[in-house]
Design an enzyme around this catalytic site. Structure first.
Site, short mmCIF file in Angstrom:
data_model
loop_
_atom_site.label_atom_id
_atom_site.label_comp_id
_atom_site.label_asym_id
_atom_site.label_seq_id
_atom_site.Cartn_x
_atom_site.Cartn_y
_atom_site.Cartn_z
N TYR A 33 0.83 -1.20 0.00
CA TYR A 33 0.00 0.00 0.00
C TYR A 33 0.86 1.25 0.00
CZ TYR A 33 0.88 0.93 5.00
OH TYR A 33 1.48 1.24 6.19
N LYS A 147 6.56 -1.89 1.95
CA LYS A 147 5.36 -1.29 2.55
C LYS A 147 4.18 -2.23 2.35
CE LYS A 147 3.14 3.19 3.25
NZ LYS A 147 3.33 3.22 4.70
N GLU A 180 12.03 2.00 14.29
CA GLU A 180 11.10 3.05 13.83
C GLU A 180 9.84 2.97 14.66
OE1 GLU A 180 9.69 2.27 9.82
OE2 GLU A 180 9.45 0.12 10.27
N LEU A 205 11.03 1.00 7.26
CA LEU A 205 10.43 1.51 6.02
C LEU A 205 11.12 2.85 5.73
CD1 LEU A 205 8.11 1.02 3.93
CD2 LEU A 205 6.91 2.81 5.18
N1 PDD Z 1 2.76 4.93 7.57
N2 PDD Z 1 7.39 3.48 9.08
C1 PDD Z 1 6.23 2.82 9.05
C2 PDD Z 1 6.16 1.47 9.67
C3 PDD Z 1 5.09 3.40 8.43
O1 PDD Z 1 3.94 2.72 8.40
C4 PDD Z 1 5.20 4.70 7.88
C5 PDD Z 1 4.03 5.37 7.20
C6 PDD Z 1 6.44 5.35 7.93
C7 PDD Z 1 6.64 6.72 7.32
O2 PDD Z 1 6.56 6.67 5.92
P1 PDD Z 1 6.06 7.91 5.07
O3 PDD Z 1 6.89 9.08 5.49
O4 PDD Z 1 6.33 7.50 3.67
O5 PDD Z 1 4.60 8.14 5.37
C8 PDD Z 1 7.52 4.71 8.53
C9 PDD Z 1 1.58 5.41 6.86
C10 PDD Z 1 1.39 6.88 6.98
C11 PDD Z 1 0.38 4.59 7.30
O6 PDD Z 1 0.55 3.38 7.46
O7 PDD Z 1 -0.71 5.14 7.46
#
Ligand code: PDD
Length: 285
Positions: A33, A147, A180, A205
């Site tokens: 996703y 992701k 993270e 991620l």
């Molecule tokens: N989540 N690490 C994890 C495990 C995440 O699920 C996310 C983002 C990030 C940050 O990634 P980005 O900057 O590309 O949003 C890091 C999204 C927002 C979600 O699952 O809703």
């Protein structure tokens, strides 16, 4: 106005939109996703999200359900039909429907769902509020760089954070290092004043917000280091924050209840949030 979702070629009412019970996303969490922010009608960091989506699909050998160009058209159409100026768009691609069998089905049958949701417009003052995080053992799999919708470990830890009255949980490996957050990347400004975030590997991620923060930091001559840091180091840090598409740069004021620095929003966190706001504005200009 009712919400509209895109499901495998159709624009449907969000309330009744559905996928098949034997979708592999449902049975095996066999899917990927992306979440992209919409700011003043514009998609933020679209290219970065598409690059990461391509990588996630490639790593799992999931075929594109439609061409990248068609996906772009669908995303914009979902935003248009839902009349969203500020919010997020969510897209999910699974390996699709097949009789339940762990092995990949012989034919590609990828499924695509795109939804969008309205959020209040970006408000610097609201975004610049600090939050608390807890730490929790890293219980997830070894390919956190993909992701995937396989987020059970993330959900369990987020629930733990919420029950502790906190915003986020930071995962900690056996060696004491933080990977993270459950849905965000973790950053600190160390006791020595170094801006630090974990290096990109299969352990985390690689957040698109993380990459954009690095870009704006470089543009403003702010140095940073990509390396592992421990819970002990984080608790001694001057500042801490999390980054994600939905949290932007979110100052962290406590870790496991202990104040970070003097327990207020740190100057570098506030600066990076302001720079990130400008970065979004520049794309929606
Ligand atoms: N989540 N690490 C994890 C495990 C995440 O699920 C996310 C983002 C990030 C940050 O990634 P980005 O900057 O590309 O949003 C890091 C999204 C927002 C979600 O699952 O809703």
């Amino acid at each position: 106005m009712s919400r509209i979702a895109y499901v495998n070629g159709q624009y449907e009412h969000h309330l009744t939109a559905a996928v098949h019970i034997e979708d592999r996303g449902y049975q095996f969490s066999d899917g990927v996703y992306e979440v992209i922010a919409i700011h003043r009608g514009k998609l933020i960091d679209m290219a970065g999200h598409m690059t990461r989506l391509t990588r996630s699909l490639d790593e799992l050998e999931i075929a594109w359900p439609v061409s990248p160009r068609a996906l772009d058209v669908i995303i914009r159409e979902v935003i248009r039909r839902n009349r969203i100026r500020d919010g997020i768009v969510y897209m999910q691609i699974t390996r699709g429907v097949a009789p339940r069998n762990h092995a990949f089905p012989p034919h590609h049958n990828s499924a695509l769902v795109v939804t969008a949701k309205r959020f209040p417009p970006f408000d610097f003052d609201a975004a610049n509020k600090g939050v608390g995080v807890i730490t929790t053992p890293e219980i997830r799999w070894q390919r956190r760089d993909i992701k995937t919708v396989s987020l059970l470990g993330n959900c369990l830890a987020k629930e733990q954070a919420i029950r502790a009255g906190c915003y986020e949980a930071w995962f900690v490996e056996d060696d004491g290092n933080i990977t993270e957050g459950t849905s965000s990347n973790a950053w600190i400004v160390s006791a020595d004043g170094d801006l630090v975030t974990r290096d990109a590997s299969n352990a985390i991620l690689n957040g698109i917000t993380r990459l954009s923060i690095m870009k704006v930091a470089r543009e403003h001559g702010i140095e940073f280091t990509e390396r592992a840091f421990s819970v002990d180091e984080a608790k001694m840090a001057r500042e801490a924050f999390v980054s994600s598409t939905t949290s932007f740069v979110k100052p962290v004021l406590t870790i496991d209840g202990d104040p970070v620095g003097d327990g207020t929003v740190g100057p570098l966190s506030a600066k990076l949030l302001a720079f990130f706001g400008e970065h979004m504005k520049a794309q929606s200009a």
